[in-house]
Design a protein around this motif. Sequence first.
Motif, PDB file in Angstrom:
ATOM      1  N   LEU B  21       0.847  -1.194   0.000  1.00  0.00           N
ATOM      2  CA  LEU B  21       0.000   0.000   0.000  1.00  0.00           C
ATOM      3  C   LEU B  21       0.879   1.239   0.000  1.00  0.00           C
ATOM      4  O   LEU B  21       1.906   1.280   0.689  1.00  0.00           O
ATOM      5  CB  LEU B  21      -0.914   0.001   1.224  1.00  0.00           C
ATOM      6  CG  LEU B  21      -2.247  -0.719   1.022  1.00  0.00           C
ATOM      7  CD1 LEU B  21      -2.071  -2.197   1.250  1.00  0.00           C
ATOM      8  CD2 LEU B  21      -3.289  -0.176   1.953  1.00  0.00           C
ATOM      9  N   SER B  22       0.456   2.229  -0.761  1.00  0.00           N
ATOM     10  CA  SER B  22       1.271   3.442  -0.856  1.00  0.00           C
ATOM     11  C   SER B  22       1.010   4.357   0.341  1.00  0.00           C
ATOM     12  O   SER B  22       0.059   4.155   1.095  1.00  0.00           O
ATOM     13  CB  SER B  22       0.904   4.194  -2.138  1.00  0.00           C
ATOM     14  OG  SER B  22      -0.417   4.684  -2.017  1.00  0.00           O
ATOM     15  N   TYR B  23       1.860   5.360   0.471  1.00  0.00           N
ATOM     16  CA  TYR B  23       1.720   6.371   1.524  1.00  0.00           C
ATOM     17  C   TYR B  23       0.311   6.972   1.483  1.00  0.00           C
ATOM     18  O   TYR B  23      -0.376   7.065   2.495  1.00  0.00           O
ATOM     19  CB  TYR B  23       2.784   7.462   1.299  1.00  0.00           C
ATOM     20  CG  TYR B  23       2.811   8.527   2.360  1.00  0.00           C
ATOM     21  CD1 TYR B  23       3.732   8.480   3.395  1.00  0.00           C
ATOM     22  CD2 TYR B  23       1.910   9.604   2.323  1.00  0.00           C
ATOM     23  CE1 TYR B  23       3.772   9.467   4.373  1.00  0.00           C
ATOM     24  CE2 TYR B  23       1.937  10.596   3.296  1.00  0.00           C
ATOM     25  CZ  TYR B  23       2.867  10.511   4.316  1.00  0.00           C
ATOM     26  OH  TYR B  23       2.895  11.483   5.286  1.00  0.00           O
ATOM     27  N   GLY B  24      -0.121   7.334   0.277  1.00  0.00           N
ATOM     28  CA  GLY B  24      -1.441   7.966   0.102  1.00  0.00           C
ATOM     29  C   GLY B  24      -2.580   7.042   0.523  1.00  0.00           C
ATOM     30  O   GLY B  24      -3.532   7.491   1.168  1.00  0.00           O
ATOM     31  N   GLU B  25      -2.461   5.774   0.177  1.00  0.00           N
ATOM     32  CA  GLU B  25      -3.533   4.825   0.541  1.00  0.00           C
ATOM     33  C   GLU B  25      -3.625   4.652   2.058  1.00  0.00           C
ATOM     34  O   GLU B  25      -4.721   4.595   2.621  1.00  0.00           O
ATOM     35  CB  GLU B  25      -3.257   3.461  -0.117  1.00  0.00           C
ATOM     36  CG  GLU B  25      -3.612   3.425  -1.597  1.00  0.00           C
ATOM     37  CD  GLU B  25      -3.176   2.140  -2.271  1.00  0.00           C
ATOM     38  OE1 GLU B  25      -4.008   1.512  -2.947  1.00  0.00           O
ATOM     39  OE2 GLU B  25      -1.994   1.761  -2.111  1.00  0.00           O
ATOM     40  N   ILE B  26      -2.467   4.582   2.723  1.00  0.00           N
ATOM     41  CA  ILE B  26      -2.480   4.437   4.193  1.00  0.00           C
ATOM     42  C   ILE B  26      -3.021   5.715   4.827  1.00  0.00           C
ATOM     43  O   ILE B  26      -3.820   5.669   5.761  1.00  0.00           O
ATOM     44  CB  ILE B  26      -1.062   4.099   4.720  1.00  0.00           C
ATOM     45  CG1 ILE B  26      -0.640   2.723   4.197  1.00  0.00           C
ATOM     46  CG2 ILE B  26      -1.022   4.110   6.251  1.00  0.00           C
ATOM     47  CD1 ILE B  26       0.789   2.337   4.496  1.00  0.00           C
ATOM     48  N   TYR B  27      -2.615   6.857   4.272  1.00  0.00           N
ATOM     49  CA  TYR B  27      -3.079   8.141   4.811  1.00  0.00           C
ATOM     50  C   TYR B  27      -4.614   8.224   4.750  1.00  0.00           C
ATOM     51  O   TYR B  27      -5.268   8.634   5.716  1.00  0.00           O
ATOM     52  CB  TYR B  27      -2.452   9.306   4.032  1.00  0.00           C
ATOM     53  CG  TYR B  27      -2.868  10.646   4.587  1.00  0.00           C
ATOM     54  CD1 TYR B  27      -2.314  11.117   5.775  1.00  0.00           C
ATOM     55  CD2 TYR B  27      -3.833  11.422   3.950  1.00  0.00           C
ATOM     56  CE1 TYR B  27      -2.715  12.325   6.311  1.00  0.00           C
ATOM     57  CE2 TYR B  27      -4.241  12.640   4.478  1.00  0.00           C
ATOM     58  CZ  TYR B  27      -3.678  13.088   5.660  1.00  0.00           C
ATOM     59  OH  TYR B  27      -4.088  14.280   6.199  1.00  0.00           O
ATOM     60  N   LYS B  28      -5.172   7.769   3.629  1.00  0.00           N
ATOM     61  CA  LYS B  28      -6.638   7.792   3.483  1.00  0.00           C
ATOM     62  C   LYS B  28      -7.297   6.920   4.545  1.00  0.00           C
ATOM     63  O   LYS B  28      -8.355   7.234   5.064  1.00  0.00           O
ATOM     64  CB  LYS B  28      -7.014   7.268   2.087  1.00  0.00           C
ATOM     65  CG  LYS B  28      -7.241   8.372   1.085  1.00  0.00           C
ATOM     66  CD  LYS B  28      -7.811   7.779  -0.184  1.00  0.00           C
ATOM     67  CE  LYS B  28      -7.305   8.511  -1.398  1.00  0.00           C
ATOM     68  NZ  LYS B  28      -7.307   7.694  -2.600  1.00  0.00           N
ATOM     69  N   MET B  29      -6.643   5.789   4.851  1.00  0.00           N
ATOM     70  CA  MET B  29      -7.212   4.863   5.843  1.00  0.00           C
ATOM     71  C   MET B  29      -7.316   5.484   7.234  1.00  0.00           C
ATOM     72  O   MET B  29      -8.282   5.255   7.942  1.00  0.00           O
ATOM     73  CB  MET B  29      -6.339   3.610   5.944  1.00  0.00           C
ATOM     74  CG  MET B  29      -6.656   2.583   4.894  1.00  0.00           C
ATOM     75  SD  MET B  29      -5.716   1.097   5.213  1.00  0.00           S
ATOM     76  CE  MET B  29      -6.195   0.153   3.775  1.00  0.00           C
ATOM     77  N   ILE B  30      -6.295   6.266   7.619  1.00  0.00           N
ATOM     78  CA  ILE B  30      -6.333   6.798   8.987  1.00  0.00           C
ATOM     79  C   ILE B  30      -7.405   7.877   9.151  1.00  0.00           C
ATOM     80  O   ILE B  30      -7.749   8.254  10.260  1.00  0.00           O
ATOM     81  CB  ILE B  30      -4.949   7.308   9.487  1.00  0.00           C
ATOM     82  CG1 ILE B  30      -4.487   8.555   8.708  1.00  0.00           C
ATOM     83  CG2 ILE B  30      -3.900   6.223   9.423  1.00  0.00           C
ATOM     84  CD1 ILE B  30      -3.278   9.222   9.350  1.00  0.00           C
ATOM     85  N   LEU B  31      -7.926   8.371   8.031  1.00  0.00           N
ATOM     86  CA  LEU B  31      -8.997   9.373   8.118  1.00  0.00           C
ATOM     87  C   LEU B  31     -10.369   8.715   8.250  1.00  0.00           C
ATOM     88  O   LEU B  31     -11.355   9.372   8.550  1.00  0.00           O
ATOM     89  CB  LEU B  31      -8.989  10.273   6.879  1.00  0.00           C
ATOM     90  CG  LEU B  31      -7.698  11.041   6.613  1.00  0.00           C
ATOM     91  CD1 LEU B  31      -7.816  11.841   5.327  1.00  0.00           C
ATOM     92  CD2 LEU B  31      -7.376  11.974   7.775  1.00  0.00           C
TER      93      LEU B  31
END
Lengths: 164, 213
Positions: B21-31
């Motif tokens: 998973l990319s940085y962006g995909e993980i970032y979206k998850m934490i939101l």
Amino acid sequence: MKKDLEHSFVELLERHQNIIHKVCRLYTNHYDAHNDLFQEITIQLWKAYPKFRGDSKFSTWMYRVGLNTAITLYRKSKRQISTQDFDGVEFKIKAEHYDDTEEQQLKQLYTAIHQLNDIEKALVFLYLEDRDYKEISETLGISQVNARVKMNRVKTKLKTLLNS
Amino acid sequence: MDELEVLKKDWNKQDQRFRKLSYGEIYKMILKKSSSIVKWIFIISLLEFVFWFVISFLLKGTSVSRKVEALEMDHILIPLSVVSYIILIYFFYLFYKNYRNISATDNAKSLMENILKTRRTVKYYVIFNLVALVIGTVIGTFYALRHSPEFTEKMAIATSQDDTFKIYAGTVIAIVIALAITILFLLVFYYLIYGLLLKRLNKNYRELKKLEV
């Protein structure tokens, strides 16, 4: 401040994401369920991150939160279908690296592990991750002696499942 | 060779098989919002507090409350209300304290214990309300009967016909049945909600406890 925290967390998680994948690998047997659990573990890790002091390794801390989410906090996805789809797909990909016998044996092992209960899976996970009994007992909240006894029982159970 | 040793060999090789998973995909998850059982227990418990609290307010100004007022029970009702609000605040404090103690970084057993403790607090609060409901109904009926001209008239007739026992027995049976139906309905409702929500947790908790024997 919050941005820095988000950045450091996402970066660390990106690096260690395989730990979560491996937890999902044992606790789910379907692609969608894997993704659902991955997301919930990530959210739980993020919620707990401000209290992460760094006195334990990030990976060790992830084991605990990851397993707690899989065993206790996660509400099983409705999409979790009891099929072996996941195993099939995955083993097809790696077929070229292994001979048939080993592949077959691994496939049976994963199928047997999926039949274990949640606590037994946690023991297997920590064992596969090469954690010592001290860490296993601390993660699950049981004594080291009991962790060892239970681990031996799990091995016997796996043997029985494989032979049945 | 031990079966798990075979698996261990493969275990660490599987890293490249997972989709990174990319940085962006993980970032979206934490939101995104969590859908953990703790969150659901918190929401359901809050609704329970609100439910019992709102019921007492809804009754105010209705024909029921006017009838109650007519019974001149203030000397009992006011102290009872004060006590029940104090108990409500105490329960809410306990619930919130227990909820705050739930941490995903605890060991598995403590985490389960803390969740069950939070759930137990709400269970005691529900039991408290059910007991209050029974006591309230008994006191209310006693007062209502003593102040009801209809009932006094009926009793006068019954006394002359030696039917007092029948009237009392009928009233008691009617109240017991009504209370039993209400309590049964609530118990089934709670059993379904918490039973389903905590089924897996209870099973795993029993499994961990079993290891200690």
